[in-house]
Design an enzyme around this catalytic site. Structure first.
Site, PDB file in Angstrom:
ATOM      1  N   ARG A   6       0.846  -1.192   0.000  1.00  0.00           N
ATOM      2  CA  ARG A   6       0.000   0.000   0.000  1.00  0.00           C
ATOM      3  C   ARG A   6       0.885   1.248   0.000  1.00  0.00           C
ATOM      4  O   ARG A   6       1.881   1.308   0.705  1.00  0.00           O
ATOM      5  CB  ARG A   6      -0.907   0.031   1.233  1.00  0.00           C
ATOM      6  N   TYR A  56      -1.500  -3.051  -6.978  1.00  0.00           N
ATOM      7  CA  TYR A  56      -1.350  -3.770  -5.701  1.00  0.00           C
ATOM      8  C   TYR A  56      -2.713  -3.844  -4.982  1.00  0.00           C
ATOM      9  O   TYR A  56      -3.453  -2.851  -4.922  1.00  0.00           O
ATOM     10  CB  TYR A  56      -0.316  -3.074  -4.791  1.00  0.00           C
ATOM     11  N   LYS A  88      -9.645  -1.865   1.475  1.00  0.00           N
ATOM     12  CA  LYS A  88      -9.284  -0.753   2.365  1.00  0.00           C
ATOM     13  C   LYS A  88     -10.017   0.538   1.982  1.00  0.00           C
ATOM     14  O   LYS A  88     -10.438   1.302   2.843  1.00  0.00           O
ATOM     15  CB  LYS A  88      -7.780  -0.505   2.314  1.00  0.00           C
ATOM     16  N   HIS A 134     -10.744  -2.030  11.396  1.00  0.00           N
ATOM     17  CA  HIS A 134      -9.694  -2.930  10.882  1.00  0.00           C
ATOM     18  C   HIS A 134      -9.554  -4.080  11.876  1.00  0.00           C
ATOM     19  O   HIS A 134      -8.566  -4.177  12.611  1.00  0.00           O
ATOM     20  CB  HIS A 134      -8.397  -2.117  10.783  1.00  0.00           C
ATOM     21  N   SER A 166      -1.454  -3.748  10.054  1.00  0.00           N
ATOM     22  CA  SER A 166      -1.210  -4.677   8.950  1.00  0.00           C
ATOM     23  C   SER A 166       0.002  -5.564   9.237  1.00  0.00           C
ATOM     24  O   SER A 166       1.011  -5.093   9.771  1.00  0.00           O
ATOM     25  CB  SER A 166      -0.940  -3.891   7.670  1.00  0.00           C
ATOM     26  N   CYS A 215       0.464  -7.975  11.340  1.00  0.00           N
ATOM     27  CA  CYS A 215       0.760  -8.286  12.747  1.00  0.00           C
ATOM     28  C   CYS A 215       0.025  -9.540  13.195  1.00  0.00           C
ATOM     29  O   CYS A 215      -0.179  -9.750  14.394  1.00  0.00           O
ATOM     30  CB  CYS A 215       0.384  -7.117  13.647  1.00  0.00           C
ATOM     31  N   ASP A 271      -9.949  -9.420   8.702  1.00  0.00           N
ATOM     32  CA  ASP A 271      -9.341  -8.105   8.456  1.00  0.00           C
ATOM     33  C   ASP A 271     -10.267  -6.927   8.753  1.00  0.00           C
ATOM     34  O   ASP A 271      -9.801  -5.906   9.234  1.00  0.00           O
ATOM     35  CB  ASP A 271      -8.872  -8.034   6.993  1.00  0.00           C
ATOM     36  N   ARG A 284       1.313 -12.128  -1.138  1.00  0.00           N
ATOM     37  CA  ARG A 284      -0.044 -12.341  -0.632  1.00  0.00           C
ATOM     38  C   ARG A 284      -0.727 -13.548  -1.252  1.00  0.00           C
ATOM     39  O   ARG A 284      -0.395 -13.964  -2.361  1.00  0.00           O
ATOM     40  CB  ARG A 284      -0.899 -11.109  -0.968  1.00  0.00           C
TER      41      ARG A 284
HETATM   42  C1  OXD Z   1      -3.358  -4.574   5.127  1.00  0.00           C
HETATM   43  C2  OXD Z   1      -4.088  -5.662   4.489  1.00  0.00           C
HETATM   44  O1  OXD Z   1      -2.404  -4.031   4.529  1.00  0.00           O
HETATM   45  O2  OXD Z   1      -4.991  -6.222   5.151  1.00  0.00           O
HETATM   46  O3  OXD Z   1      -3.722  -4.217   6.253  1.00  0.00           O
HETATM   47  O4  OXD Z   1      -3.834  -5.983   3.323  1.00  0.00           O
HETATM   48 MN    MN Z   2      -5.462  -5.214   6.953  1.00  0.00          MN
END
Ligand code: OXD
Ligand code: MN
Length: 586
Positions: free
Chosen positions: A67, A195, A204, A224, A246, A248, A275, A369
């Protein structure tokens, strides 16, 4: 009829601007032909269908792997409404700038029009969107991550009420990359990135940035947060939402497998979402949550049969992998942490020949991903399509902190919980461009995702707490990432995190003790079950130790942070901060 016109008009306007060669409407059917086209163009690689049925590999441009927060804008009429937490530009200026970039951006390409639904179709929580894009990769990912069908298309046409998401990969120019949100117009314009977080606009951009703005105006929350149900041996399921920045470990926590001793007792975990959570106050006065997404866009490296066996099972079918290693031996994929035997005949995320036994460089990008459908998850909650969502007992916040934050603590009350969440800090990861490992305050793990001034967002949280009253979920903070003097993690994490959630839920039920400390309510080491776990008591004591000096430094950083919101910061939070300072200095 007039409603249908809204969609038609908007698509005609986009066609005139972007000038595609043709326009294709996406309703979830006939996607095989698109996959073939993507393979022919080199956008997708079909993986070994015997080992990985329905799986494909995609490699993005090298400058387009995370991002781009510095390219992300909230364009509200008044700059203060975007707040210090966002980049801002006036809507008319951004529209003019981007109109020039979108002009002719789809010449020689096909424009795809994707009506989609966030949340179970027909649920009062759900919202509709339409993404226009020139990327087949985006179409195929949106088909996994959102609900797309003939019925959804009909609903969009009939209601005319949808978020307008315009996307073009254009030239992928870094200089002209913009992810612009116009909350006052229900619109998102994203250009020059492919991306996921920048280009799958349902995620998002819509489900957090635009939705958070809608939520403030309509009296709900877009967060989130993962959502999990924890089933106890009596068969009762309690639901928890948890917010982490993100990369974590939200996906790992959302899909956790209970430790053996817990399994033997009859504990089970059900995943509702990994998420994003949309939360509303239900008729019973409690907080209820849905997951607006229909799939998982998870970080791949580190995923293996120990850390997340459920994810591994899920991604062995119908999955798009992005920026992992292509194992040419058997046409499969590999990433750091999958196994101790990397391929010797590999292609790395950059598309270069790569030998995992000799290369110094990582083969998969740290932010590589998977995109995989929720329906394949073995522990998918049966409640995931429930239009009313699930009732939430606890809200858990957490960050990646080597020191400072203890393993777990509880807020004294809802307002204190909002204070804790608003000042939580974490070390940055590879999910966003920029330096990794820098500690920054990431309020509610929403700082990169809140579509308006976070001072107003905190006020909205406090207001929700007031409306919820005694029905409000209890609020907690956790830190799985604390390290000892040798720099190693003290807590084993993964499935063992259930031990902490057990204390959390016991607190919600009034069944566990806590000690009052300056930062909040904490367990004694004895209150955390270590049955079947080889963790010396001293380690648990260290994990729960609160270093007052570190916290005094922390409050200084909080003060600076709060100041940046000026008079938009609710006074209640200043009082909470003063309260913490006073307790620390006693
Ligand atoms: C992030 C995702 O970047 O969930 O938080 O992709
Ligand atoms: Mn996320």
């Amino acid at each position: 009829m007039e409603e249908n016109f809204k969609l038609k008009n908007w698509v005609s306007w986009a066609v005139e601007l972007c000038k595609p060669d043709n326009v294709v409407w996406i309703d979830g059917e006939g996607l095989d032909a698109l996959r073939e086209e993507a393979i022919e163009k080199g956008e997708l690689i079909r993986l070994n269908q015997e080992i990985l049925p329905g799986c494909y590999l995609h490699r993005s441009a090298i400058n387009d792997v995370a991002r781009s927060e510095d390219k992300t804008f909230i364009c509200t009429t008044a700059k203060e409404d975007a707040g210090p937490n966002n980049n801002w530009q006036a809507p008319e200026e951004m529209y003019a700038r981007l109109t020039a970039l979108f002009d002719g951006s789809m010449k020689g390409r096909t424009m795809y029009v994707i009506p989609f639904c966030m949340g179970p179709v027909g649920s009062p929580f759900s919202k509709l969107g339409v993404e226009i894009t020139d990327s087949i990769y985006v179409v195929l990912n949106m088909n996994i991550m959102t609900r797309i069908s003939k019925d959804v298309t009909k609903l969009v046409k009939n209601t005319g009420d949808f978020v307008k998401c315009l996307h073009s990969t254009a030239t992928l120019s870094l200089d002209d990359r913009f992810i612009a949100h116009f909350p006052e117009d229900n619109a998102i314009w994203s250009i020059n990135s492919g991306y996921g977080g920048n280009a799958l606009l349902g995620k998002k951009c819509f489900a957090l940035r635009i939705a958070s703005y809608q939520a403030k105006n309509e009296g709900w929350l877009a967060e989130h947060m993962l959502i999990i149900g924890i089933e106890n041996p009596q068969g009762e399921v309690h639901y928890v939402c948890a917010a982490f920045p993100s990369a974590c470990g939200k996906t790992n926590l959302a899909m956790l497998i209970p430790p053996e001793v817990y399994q033997e007792k009859g504990y089970k975990v059900w995943c509702v979402g990994d998420d994003i959570a949309w939360l509303r106050i239900g008729e019973d006065g409690r907080l209820w949550a849905i997951n607006p997404e229909n799939g998982y866009f998870g970080v791949v490296p580190g995923t293996n049969s120990v850390t997340n066996p459920n994810a591994l099972a899920t991604i062995s079918n119908d999955t798009i992998f992005t920026n992992v290693v292509h194992n040419q031996d058997d046409n499969t994929v590999w990433w750091e942490g999958l196994s101790k035997t990397p391929p010797t005949q590999g292609i790395n995320w950059k598309g270069e020949q790569w030998n995992g036994t000799t290369s110094q460089e990582k083969g998969a990008h740290p932010n590589s991903r998977f995109t995989t459908p929720a329906k394949n998850l073995p522990i998918l909650s049966p409640e995931v399509e429930n239009p009313n969502g699930v009732p939430i007992s606890a809200l858990v916040f957490g960050g990646r902190r080597a020191k400072t934050a203890p393993l777990v603590y509880q807020a004294r009350d809802f307002n204190h919980g909002v204070f804790i969440a608003s000042t939580m800090a974490s070390e940055t990861t590879a999910a966003q461009t920029g330096a990794v490992g820098v500690t920054r305050i990431d309020s509610m793990a929403m700082k990169p995702f809140c579509g308006y001034n976070m001072g107003d967002y905190f006020a909205h949280w406090l207001d929700m707490g007031e409306k919820l009253g005694d029905n409000a979920p209890k609020i907690f903070n956790v830190n799985w990432f604390r390290t000892g003097d040798n720099g190693k993690f003290l807590w084993p994490g993964y499935g063992e995190n259930l031990r902490i959630l057990e204390w959390v839920l016991a607190r919600c039920e009034g069944e566990a003790l806590a000690i009052d400390t300056p930062i909040g309510l904490m367990p004694n080491p004895d209150d955390i079950s270590t049955e079947g776990l080889d963790l010396p008591k001293e380690k648990l004591e260290e994990l729960l130790h609160v270093d007052k000096n570190l916290w005094v430094d922390e409050t200084a950083a909080m003060r600076e942070y709060y100041k940046s919101y000026g008079d938009r910061l609710p006074k209640v939070l200043w009082d909470e901060l003063s309260g913490l300072e006073n307790r620390l200095h006693l």
